[in-house]
Design a protein around this motif. Structure first.
Motif, PDB file in Angstrom:
ATOM      1  N   HIS A 148      12.790  11.488  -2.098  1.00 23.79           N
ATOM      2  CA  HIS A 148      13.099  12.776  -2.716  1.00 23.79           C
ATOM      3  C   HIS A 148      12.927  12.722  -4.238  1.00 23.79           C
ATOM      4  O   HIS A 148      12.322  13.611  -4.838  1.00 23.79           O
ATOM      5  N   MET A 149      13.437  11.662  -4.845  1.00 24.16           N
ATOM      6  CA  MET A 149      13.360  11.548  -6.303  1.00 24.16           C
ATOM      7  C   MET A 149      11.925  11.331  -6.786  1.00 24.16           C
ATOM      8  O   MET A 149      11.517  11.906  -7.791  1.00 24.16           O
ATOM      9  N   TYR A 150      11.146  10.507  -6.092  1.00 26.97           N
ATOM     10  CA  TYR A 150       9.750  10.295  -6.490  1.00 26.97           C
ATOM     11  C   TYR A 150       8.935  11.572  -6.332  1.00 26.97           C
ATOM     12  O   TYR A 150       8.104  11.896  -7.182  1.00 26.97           O
ATOM     13  N   ARG A 151       9.149  12.302  -5.258  1.00 30.08           N
ATOM     14  CA  ARG A 151       8.414  13.564  -5.073  1.00 30.08           C
ATOM     15  C   ARG A 151       8.769  14.562  -6.173  1.00 30.08           C
ATOM     16  O   ARG A 151       7.910  15.260  -6.693  1.00 30.08           O
ATOM     17  N   LYS A 152      10.042  14.630  -6.513  1.00 30.88           N
ATOM     18  CA  LYS A 152      10.494  15.546  -7.569  1.00 30.88           C
ATOM     19  C   LYS A 152       9.883  15.169  -8.922  1.00 30.88           C
ATOM     20  O   LYS A 152       9.438  16.018  -9.678  1.00 30.88           O
ATOM     21  N   GLN A 153       9.851  13.863  -9.229  1.00 36.31           N
ATOM     22  CA  GLN A 153       9.365  13.394 -10.518  1.00 36.31           C
ATOM     23  C   GLN A 153       7.840  13.459 -10.641  1.00 36.31           C
ATOM     24  O   GLN A 153       7.314  13.834 -11.682  1.00 36.31           O
ATOM     25  N   PHE A 154       7.127  13.071  -9.574  1.00 38.26           N
ATOM     26  CA  PHE A 154       5.670  12.902  -9.674  1.00 38.26           C
ATOM     27  C   PHE A 154       4.867  13.852  -8.787  1.00 38.26           C
ATOM     28  O   PHE A 154       3.642  13.783  -8.768  1.00 38.26           O
ATOM     29  N   GLY A 155       5.535  14.747  -8.073  1.00 40.77           N
ATOM     30  CA  GLY A 155       4.862  15.621  -7.105  1.00 40.77           C
ATOM     31  C   GLY A 155       3.748  16.480  -7.670  1.00 40.77           C
ATOM     32  O   GLY A 155       2.771  16.764  -6.980  1.00 40.77           O
ATOM     33  N   LYS A 156       3.862  16.887  -8.912  1.00 38.04           N
ATOM     34  CA  LYS A 156       2.834  17.721  -9.531  1.00 38.04           C
ATOM     35  C   LYS A 156       2.063  16.948 -10.594  1.00 38.04           C
ATOM     36  O   LYS A 156       1.355  17.542 -11.393  1.00 38.04           O
ATOM     37  N   ALA A 157       2.210  15.638 -10.578  1.00 34.82           N
ATOM     38  CA  ALA A 157       1.611  14.823 -11.644  1.00 34.82           C
ATOM     39  C   ALA A 157       0.737  13.703 -11.101  1.00 34.82           C
ATOM     40  O   ALA A 157       0.655  12.644 -11.694  1.00 34.82           O
ATOM     41  N   GLY A 158       0.131  13.913  -9.928  1.00 34.18           N
ATOM     42  CA  GLY A 158      -0.782  12.907  -9.407  1.00 34.18           C
ATOM     43  C   GLY A 158      -0.307  12.170  -8.175  1.00 34.18           C
ATOM     44  O   GLY A 158      -0.967  11.240  -7.731  1.00 34.18           O
ATOM     45  N   LEU A 159       0.815  12.584  -7.606  1.00 41.60           N
ATOM     46  CA  LEU A 159       1.301  11.978  -6.367  1.00 41.60           C
ATOM     47  C   LEU A 159       0.557  12.605  -5.194  1.00 41.60           C
ATOM     48  O   LEU A 159       0.587  13.819  -5.012  1.00 41.60           O
ATOM     49  N   TYR A 160      -0.141  11.779  -4.415  1.00 41.52           N
ATOM     50  CA  TYR A 160      -0.822  12.285  -3.222  1.00 41.52           C
ATOM     51  C   TYR A 160       0.114  12.313  -2.032  1.00 41.52           C
ATOM     52  O   TYR A 160       0.110  13.248  -1.242  1.00 41.52           O
ATOM     53  N   ASP A 161       0.923  11.256  -1.892  1.00 39.62           N
ATOM     54  CA  ASP A 161       1.824  11.181  -0.757  1.00 39.62           C
ATOM     55  C   ASP A 161       2.917  10.159  -1.043  1.00 39.62           C
ATOM     56  O   ASP A 161       2.730   9.242  -1.851  1.00 39.62           O
ATOM     57  N   ALA A 162       4.038  10.328  -0.376  1.00 40.27           N
ATOM     58  CA  ALA A 162       5.136   9.372  -0.420  1.00 40.27           C
ATOM     59  C   ALA A 162       5.704   9.331   0.991  1.00 40.27           C
ATOM     60  O   ALA A 162       6.132  10.362   1.515  1.00 40.27           O
ATOM     61  N   ARG A 163       5.655   8.164   1.621  1.00 35.88           N
ATOM     62  CA  ARG A 163       6.107   8.009   3.002  1.00 35.88           C
ATOM     63  C   ARG A 163       7.202   6.957   3.054  1.00 35.88           C
ATOM     64  O   ARG A 163       7.090   5.910   2.439  1.00 35.88           O
ATOM     65  N   VAL A 164       8.232   7.262   3.821  1.00 33.47           N
ATOM     66  CA  VAL A 164       9.292   6.292   4.013  1.00 33.47           C
ATOM     67  C   VAL A 164       8.949   5.402   5.200  1.00 33.47           C
ATOM     68  O   VAL A 164       8.262   5.823   6.136  1.00 33.47           O
ATOM     69  N   GLY A 165       9.392   4.151   5.107  1.00 29.89           N
ATOM     70  CA  GLY A 165       9.105   3.220   6.189  1.00 29.89           C
ATOM     71  C   GLY A 165       9.786   1.894   5.973  1.00 29.89           C
ATOM     72  O   GLY A 165      10.755   1.787   5.200  1.00 29.89           O
ATOM     73  N   TYR A 166       9.248   0.890   6.651  1.00 32.34           N
ATOM     74  CA  TYR A 166       9.874  -0.426   6.691  1.00 32.34           C
ATOM     75  C   TYR A 166       8.862  -1.498   6.308  1.00 32.34           C
ATOM     76  O   TYR A 166       7.706  -1.457   6.712  1.00 32.34           O
ATOM     77  N   ILE A 167       9.330  -2.487   5.543  1.00 28.15           N
ATOM     78  CA  ILE A 167       8.474  -3.581   5.092  1.00 28.15           C
ATOM     79  C   ILE A 167       9.341  -4.801   4.814  1.00 28.15           C
ATOM     80  O   ILE A 167      10.537  -4.669   4.528  1.00 28.15           O
ATOM     81  N   GLY A 168       8.726  -5.970   4.881  1.00 32.45           N
ATOM     82  CA  GLY A 168       9.396  -7.192   4.456  1.00 32.45           C
ATOM     83  C   GLY A 168      10.145  -7.945   5.529  1.00 32.45           C
ATOM     84  O   GLY A 168      10.811  -8.929   5.233  1.00 32.45           O
ATOM     85  N   GLY A 169      10.023  -7.499   6.769  1.00 31.79           N
ATOM     86  CA  GLY A 169      10.748  -8.172   7.839  1.00 31.79           C
ATOM     87  C   GLY A 169       9.838  -8.887   8.811  1.00 31.79           C
ATOM     88  O   GLY A 169       8.644  -9.047   8.571  1.00 31.79           O
ATOM     89  N   ASP A 170      10.421  -9.278   9.935  1.00 33.59           N
ATOM     90  CA  ASP A 170       9.654 -10.045  10.910  1.00 33.59           C
ATOM     91  C   ASP A 170       9.640  -9.406  12.300  1.00 33.59           C
ATOM     92  O   ASP A 170       9.334 -10.068  13.281  1.00 33.59           O
ATOM     93  N   THR A 171       9.955  -8.132  12.384  1.00 32.52           N
ATOM     94  CA  THR A 171       9.936  -7.416  13.652  1.00 32.52           C
ATOM     95  C   THR A 171       8.761  -6.447  13.651  1.00 32.52           C
ATOM     96  O   THR A 171       8.600  -5.670  12.713  1.00 32.52           O
ATOM     97  N   ASN A 172       7.954  -6.473  14.699  1.00 28.29           N
ATOM     98  CA  ASN A 172       6.837  -5.545  14.819  1.00 28.29           C
ATOM     99  C   ASN A 172       7.335  -4.177  15.250  1.00 28.29           C
ATOM    100  O   ASN A 172       8.213  -4.069  16.106  1.00 28.29           O
ATOM    101  N   ASP A 173       6.752  -3.142  14.651  1.00 24.01           N
ATOM    102  CA  ASP A 173       7.038  -1.740  14.992  1.00 24.01           C
ATOM    103  C   ASP A 173       8.544  -1.467  15.065  1.00 24.01           C
ATOM    104  O   ASP A 173       9.053  -1.013  16.081  1.00 24.01           O
ATOM    105  N   PRO A 174       9.271  -1.757  13.986  1.00 28.27           N
ATOM    106  CA  PRO A 174      10.730  -1.597  14.020  1.00 28.27           C
ATOM    107  C   PRO A 174      11.137  -0.126  14.065  1.00 28.27           C
ATOM    108  O   PRO A 174      10.428   0.747  13.586  1.00 28.27           O
ATOM    109  N   SER A 175      12.285   0.117  14.623  1.00 27.75           N
ATOM    110  CA  SER A 175      12.861   1.457  14.642  1.00 27.75           C
ATOM    111  C   SER A 175      13.931   1.552  13.555  1.00 27.75           C
ATOM    112  O   SER A 175      14.417   0.531  13.050  1.00 27.75           O
ATOM    113  N   TYR A 176      14.315   2.770  13.223  1.00 29.50           N
ATOM    114  CA  TYR A 176      15.371   2.987  12.236  1.00 29.50           C
ATOM    115  C   TYR A 176      16.657   2.283  12.679  1.00 29.50           C
ATOM    116  O   TYR A 176      17.301   1.591  11.897  1.00 29.50           O
ATOM    117  N   ARG A 177      17.011   2.439  13.937  1.00 30.41           N
ATOM    118  CA  ARG A 177      18.232   1.831  14.459  1.00 30.41           C
ATOM    119  C   ARG A 177      18.183   0.309  14.311  1.00 30.41           C
ATOM    120  O   ARG A 177      19.151  -0.320  13.893  1.00 30.41           O
TER     121      ARG A 177
END
Length: 183
Positions: free
Chosen positions: A30-59
């Motif tokens: 939300h904050m990145y979209r608000k700050q950069f949404g009209k200044a060159g931001l193409y997309d911002a996606r939430v997700g998961y990184i840095g772990g050892d589980t394939n295709d993790p779920s939110y839970r």
């Protein structure tokens, strides 16, 4: 269950990617979209990184057992937004001094981290982190700087979460701090 985006975005040639983790990903997005949404931001996606589980779920990620961080993948126009400005904003919008915690959210999934995509990003991340640690956070920064590995998009429900849920949860540590310009 796959966490692939429902509709892939069209990214122009020359777009760059930045990946950061700063606690609960709803507020970060939300904050990145608000700050950069009209200044060159193409997309911002939430997700998961840095772990050892394939295709993790939110839970699974919220359990703290996958090793993944809730994160934001930013696709941007490098002629309009610099990587340095994205990282400077990152250090202003959350508390990088708490290990595995943002506000009341606790666990490694809420850690502060920069996931670099190439050697130049790593160099910039280390330089910016050193400056903000010395000038703003007085030696307290615990942000991890790691190579970006496999990215997993969060479930569609979490994308643009605060747009669809304007009264939804926002971590109280996510707000824009006023600091002097970095030297």
């Amino acid at each position: 269950m796959s966490n692939a985006p429902a509709t892939p975005i069209s990214v122009p040639a020359g777009a760059h990617t930045a990946t950061v983790a700063a606690g609960c990903f709803w507020g970060v997005e939300h904050m990145y979209r608000k700050q950069f949404g009209k200044a060159g931001l193409y997309d911002a996606r939430v997700g998961y990184i840095g772990g050892d589980t394939n295709d993790p779920s939110y839970r699974a990620v919220c359990s703290g057992r996958t090793g993944h961080a809730e994160a934001l993948r930013i696709t941007y126009d490098p002629t309009r937004i610099t990587y340095t400005s994205l990282l400077t904003f990152f250090y202003k919008m959350h508390d990088p001094t708490t290990h595995n915690q943002q506000g009341p959210d606790r666990g490694s999934q809420y850690r502060s981290a920069i996931f670099f995509h190439d050697a130049e990003q790593e160099k910039t991340a280390r330089e910016v982190t050193k400056k903000v640690d010395e000038q703003w956070w007085k030696g307290g920064v615990v942000t991890e700087i790691l190579p970006a590995g496999q990215w997993w998009d969060a479930e569609q429900y979490h994308q643009l979460y605060l747009e669809g849920n304007p009264g939804g949860y926002e971590c109280p540590s996510h707000y824009l701090r006023s600091f002097a310009e970095l030297q």
